[in-house]
Design a protein around this motif. Structure first.
Motif, PDB file in Angstrom:
ATOM      1  N   SER A  86      -2.541  71.663  47.434  1.00  0.00           N
ATOM      2  CA  SER A  86      -3.615  72.353  48.143  1.00  0.00           C
ATOM      3  C   SER A  86      -3.935  73.703  47.517  1.00  0.00           C
ATOM      4  O   SER A  86      -5.099  74.033  47.271  1.00  0.00           O
ATOM      5  CB  SER A  86      -3.228  72.530  49.612  1.00  0.00           C
ATOM      6  N   SER A  87      -2.897  74.482  47.225  1.00  0.00           N
ATOM      7  CA  SER A  87      -3.122  75.843  46.725  1.00  0.00           C
ATOM      8  C   SER A  87      -3.678  75.855  45.305  1.00  0.00           C
ATOM      9  O   SER A  87      -4.573  76.646  44.991  1.00  0.00           O
ATOM     10  CB  SER A  87      -1.813  76.646  46.784  1.00  0.00           C
ATOM     11  N   ILE A  88      -3.164  74.976  44.436  1.00  0.00           N
ATOM     12  CA  ILE A  88      -3.629  74.950  43.045  1.00  0.00           C
ATOM     13  C   ILE A  88      -5.086  74.499  42.970  1.00  0.00           C
ATOM     14  O   ILE A  88      -5.900  75.082  42.254  1.00  0.00           O
ATOM     15  CB  ILE A  88      -2.731  74.039  42.182  1.00  0.00           C
ATOM     16  N   CYS A  89      -5.422  73.448  43.742  1.00  0.00           N
ATOM     17  CA  CYS A  89      -6.813  72.966  43.752  1.00  0.00           C
ATOM     18  C   CYS A  89      -7.758  74.059  44.237  1.00  0.00           C
ATOM     19  O   CYS A  89      -8.849  74.251  43.695  1.00  0.00           O
ATOM     20  CB  CYS A  89      -6.944  71.724  44.635  1.00  0.00           C
ATOM     21  N   SER A  90      -7.319  74.778  45.276  1.00  0.00           N
ATOM     22  CA  SER A  90      -8.162  75.817  45.857  1.00  0.00           C
ATOM     23  C   SER A  90      -8.299  77.019  44.928  1.00  0.00           C
ATOM     24  O   SER A  90      -9.408  77.494  44.668  1.00  0.00           O
ATOM     25  CB  SER A  90      -7.574  76.271  47.201  1.00  0.00           C
ATOM     26  N   GLU A  91      -7.190  77.503  44.396  1.00  0.00           N
ATOM     27  CA  GLU A  91      -7.212  78.723  43.592  1.00  0.00           C
ATOM     28  C   GLU A  91      -7.871  78.535  42.242  1.00  0.00           C
ATOM     29  O   GLU A  91      -8.602  79.409  41.764  1.00  0.00           O
ATOM     30  CB  GLU A  91      -5.777  79.238  43.394  1.00  0.00           C
ATOM     31  N   TYR A  92      -7.634  77.355  41.613  1.00  0.00           N
ATOM     32  CA  TYR A  92      -8.129  77.152  40.251  1.00  0.00           C
ATOM     33  C   TYR A  92      -9.309  76.184  40.180  1.00  0.00           C
ATOM     34  O   TYR A  92      -9.687  75.727  39.106  1.00  0.00           O
ATOM     35  CB  TYR A  92      -6.983  76.671  39.355  1.00  0.00           C
ATOM     36  N   LYS A  93      -9.883  75.879  41.355  1.00  0.00           N
ATOM     37  CA  LYS A  93     -11.104  75.067  41.432  1.00  0.00           C
ATOM     38  C   LYS A  93     -10.942  73.721  40.724  1.00  0.00           C
ATOM     39  O   LYS A  93     -11.835  73.256  39.995  1.00  0.00           O
ATOM     40  CB  LYS A  93     -12.295  75.825  40.837  1.00  0.00           C
ATOM     41  N   ILE A  94      -9.806  73.078  40.943  1.00  0.00           N
ATOM     42  CA  ILE A  94      -9.545  71.768  40.341  1.00  0.00           C
ATOM     43  C   ILE A  94      -9.998  70.677  41.316  1.00  0.00           C
ATOM     44  O   ILE A  94      -9.623  70.682  42.488  1.00  0.00           O
ATOM     45  CB  ILE A  94      -8.045  71.590  40.017  1.00  0.00           C
ATOM     46  N   ILE A  95     -10.825  69.773  40.840  1.00  0.00           N
ATOM     47  CA  ILE A  95     -11.293  68.658  41.677  1.00  0.00           C
ATOM     48  C   ILE A  95     -10.315  67.499  41.492  1.00  0.00           C
ATOM     49  O   ILE A  95     -10.184  66.956  40.393  1.00  0.00           O
ATOM     50  CB  ILE A  95     -12.712  68.224  41.276  1.00  0.00           C
ATOM     51  N   PRO A  96      -9.608  67.096  42.557  1.00  0.00           N
ATOM     52  CA  PRO A  96      -8.605  66.044  42.428  1.00  0.00           C
ATOM     53  C   PRO A  96      -9.225  64.703  42.028  1.00  0.00           C
ATOM     54  O   PRO A  96     -10.336  64.363  42.451  1.00  0.00           O
ATOM     55  CB  PRO A  96      -7.989  65.959  43.833  1.00  0.00           C
ATOM     56  N   THR A  97      -8.498  63.954  41.217  1.00  0.00           N
ATOM     57  CA  THR A  97      -8.910  62.611  40.812  1.00  0.00           C
ATOM     58  C   THR A  97      -8.008  61.596  41.508  1.00  0.00           C
ATOM     59  O   THR A  97      -7.070  61.966  42.241  1.00  0.00           O
ATOM     60  CB  THR A  97      -8.773  62.435  39.297  1.00  0.00           C
ATOM     61  N   SER A  98      -8.270  60.318  41.280  1.00  0.00           N
ATOM     62  CA  SER A  98      -7.432  59.285  41.885  1.00  0.00           C
ATOM     63  C   SER A  98      -5.988  59.398  41.403  1.00  0.00           C
ATOM     64  O   SER A  98      -5.051  59.055  42.132  1.00  0.00           O
ATOM     65  CB  SER A  98      -7.985  57.895  41.564  1.00  0.00           C
ATOM     66  N   GLU A  99      -5.788  59.894  40.176  1.00  0.00           N
ATOM     67  CA  GLU A  99      -4.427  60.075  39.662  1.00  0.00           C
ATOM     68  C   GLU A  99      -3.659  61.113  40.484  1.00  0.00           C
ATOM     69  O   GLU A  99      -2.471  60.940  40.758  1.00  0.00           O
ATOM     70  CB  GLU A  99      -4.468  60.503  38.198  1.00  0.00           C
ATOM     71  N   HIS A 100      -4.353  62.190  40.853  1.00  0.00           N
ATOM     72  CA  HIS A 100      -3.712  63.215  41.679  1.00  0.00           C
ATOM     73  C   HIS A 100      -3.367  62.658  43.062  1.00  0.00           C
ATOM     74  O   HIS A 100      -2.266  62.889  43.585  1.00  0.00           O
ATOM     75  CB  HIS A 100      -4.632  64.431  41.833  1.00  0.00           C
ATOM     76  N   TYR A 101      -4.310  61.929  43.648  1.00  0.00           N
ATOM     77  CA  TYR A 101      -4.046  61.339  44.963  1.00  0.00           C
ATOM     78  C   TYR A 101      -2.929  60.296  44.871  1.00  0.00           C
ATOM     79  O   TYR A 101      -2.117  60.159  45.795  1.00  0.00           O
ATOM     80  CB  TYR A 101      -5.317  60.704  45.525  1.00  0.00           C
ATOM     81  N   GLY A 102      -2.874  59.584  43.745  1.00  0.00           N
ATOM     82  CA  GLY A 102      -1.786  58.634  43.538  1.00  0.00           C
ATOM     83  C   GLY A 102      -0.435  59.332  43.512  1.00  0.00           C
ATOM     84  O   GLY A 102       0.561  58.825  44.034  1.00  0.00           O
ATOM     85  N   CYS A 103      -0.396  60.531  42.905  1.00  0.00           N
ATOM     86  CA  CYS A 103       0.847  61.321  42.879  1.00  0.00           C
ATOM     87  C   CYS A 103       1.259  61.751  44.282  1.00  0.00           C
ATOM     88  O   CYS A 103       2.454  61.774  44.603  1.00  0.00           O
ATOM     89  CB  CYS A 103       0.663  62.551  41.994  1.00  0.00           C
ATOM     90  N   ILE A 104       0.287  62.093  45.126  1.00  0.00           N
ATOM     91  CA  ILE A 104       0.603  62.466  46.510  1.00  0.00           C
ATOM     92  C   ILE A 104       1.168  61.274  47.271  1.00  0.00           C
ATOM     93  O   ILE A 104       2.143  61.405  48.032  1.00  0.00           O
ATOM     94  CB  ILE A 104      -0.655  63.008  47.220  1.00  0.00           C
TER      95      ILE A 104
END
Length: 467
Positions: free
Chosen positions: A348-366
């Motif tokens: 949550s914090s990294i996506c918010s602070e560095y404006k990273i748009i999550p991909t399916s790979e990121h959601y797969g990691c979660i």
């Protein structure tokens, strides 16, 4: 002559050309010269000299990475009724490609045809590369076929276009037919094999390159980086060759640039040699985000997740901004050390602070993070609330969690969804069969194997680079 500022001076075209050539790579000075030229109306004097100034300005802005300014200058050039020449177009085509302005590139094609410069081999070659880089291989080939006597540079451009678009059979066929090849030709094909997952072929071709008896070819940095990537992804034998390349680099006292150093670091990391990976990391002088990503991934994947997280904090303290790949490595580290709460917090914090748009790979990691913690119901609920339909990456992570916790009931549901998405992927059948076998459901395991065989799907054999 000491540089000050030209903001209060007027310039002749001769002075402007001299200064543009002198400060070709100086972005601020180029802007000042540009401003003075356009505010002093110096560009109305001589049409030929004006063309030279425009072309030099365009090349200067291209060199400094200001691609949109290049294209805007061309528009201004046309509006001023200054006719572009063949030398105008290659820089513009490269700017259009670098700024992903596909429509502008196609418009440039029309302009080149209209101005009668499309017969120039340098312009044609530029379009071969442009269309290859924007995934229009058909147009790239068509342009190549219009070149009367393609030189090695034109051939290399088509080799690159084929490699970028997964046509490695065509690339290799062209490569074998080329009357003359250079280090770029060999490197382009090696890189094409590597990028398309044909790592054994990449390594084999590299071996042929260094053993070539007809002409001595010295590998360059790009060659080493490409073949090291393949070494890192070979199951066996790749590490041995990678170490030989490392030895060659050391013997020749080749500077360990960020790119080359990161490739070596990645190779050792994937081979599990963390001590050497850390040694290489320390030797790289200019550590960019790719370097930090490689060491964090190496530590996370080889049993040192806490050290990976410490490296991430060090990365931030060095003012290096993480990107999407960094986030994947961090989530992997959290999953391996079962730090679910920390992983979700960092996501949550990294996506918010560095404006990273999550991909399916990121959601797969979660999903993997939650699933490894044994919270399979929560993992399922998470997949249901995604902003898109769960794909193979997400469902694969959920199936992996089912396998870890031997939940055959949920695993069968997820596995069947995966097979519907990827009916020709052997891994889904094997994972599902293994899960049922772990649950002592032998009949279901056997049935899945039968379905796999009837569909003509074969399990990929283990690969050895030494065979």
């Amino acid at each position: 002559m000491r540089w000050t500022s030209f903001s209060s001076f007027s310039l002749s075209l001769e002075d402007a050309l001299h200064l543009l050539q002198r400060f070709f790579n100086s972005s601020n000075q180029i802007k000042q010269i540009h401003t003075v030229l356009f505010t002093s109306n110096a560009l109305v004097a001589s049409r030929w000299k004006t063309k030279c100034v425009y072309n030099t300005l365009i090349r200067s802005y291209l060199t400094s990475g200001q691609y949109k300014t290049c294209l805007a200058l061309f528009t201004h050039m046309l509006a001023s009724q200054v006719q572009p020449i063949d030398l105008t177009f290659p820089s513009l085509i490269k700017a259009a490609c670098s700024s992903f302005s596909v429509s502008y590139g196609v418009a440039l094609h029309g302009q080149a045809l209209k101005r009668g410069v499309l017969i120039d081999p340098f312009v044609q070659t530029s379009f071969v590369r442009f269309y290859g880089e924007v995934s229009d291989l058909k147009s790239s080939r068509k342009m190549f076929d219009e070149i009367v006597d393609p030189c090695v540079i034109a051939c290399n451009s088509l080799l690159d276009a084929c490699g970028r678009n997964g046509e490695m059979d065509s690339a290799f066929e062209l490569f074998q037919r080329m009357p003359l090849t250079d280090v770029v030709s060999w490197t382009t094909v090696i890189n094409g094999f590597s990028k398309n997952g044909l790592h054994a072929k990449a390594v084999m071709l590299f071996g042929e390159m260094i053993e070539n008896k007809r002409v001595v070819l010295t590998p360059n940095e790009a060659t080493f980086v490409s073949v090291l990537s393949s070494c890192a992804n070979l199951d066996q034998g790749g590490v041995h060759l990678g170490k030989q390349i490392h030895g060659y680099v050391m013997r020749k006292e080749i500077i360990l640039t960020t790119t080359l150093g990161t490739a070596l670091l990645d190779m050792y990391g994937k081979a599990g040699d963390l001590e050497m990976a850390l040694t290489i990391f320390d030797q790289i002088r200019d550590k960019e985000v790719c370097t930090w990503n490689a060491i964090i991934s190496a530590l996370a994947s080889n049993g040192r997740p806490k050290q990976a997280l410490e490296m991430f904090e060090m990365m931030k303290s060095n003012s290096v901004h993480p990107n999407g790949i960094t986030l994947l490595a961090i989530l992997t580290a959290c999953a391996r050390s079962k730090l679910m709460d920390l992983g979700i917090q960092l996501f949550s914090s990294i996506c918010s602070e560095y404006k990273i748009i999550p991909t399916s790979e990121h959601y797969g990691c979660i999903v993997d993070l939650i699933g490894r913690a044994g919270l399979l119901v929560d993992a399922v609920n998470f997949t249901k609330n995604l902003p898109f339909e769960p794909d193979a990456t997400v469902l694969g992570a959920l199936l992996g969690a089912c396998k870890i916790h031997e939940n055959a009931e949920l695993g069968n549901k997820v596995g069947k969804q995966l097979i519907e998405l990827q009916p020709q992927h052997c891994g889904q059948y094997v994972a599902l069969s293994t899960l049922n076998a772990l649950d002592n459901n032998w009949s279901e395991a056997e049935q899945i194997r039968k379905v796999m065989i009837q569909a003509g799907i074969q399990k990929m054999p283990a690969y050895s680079a030494l065979s």
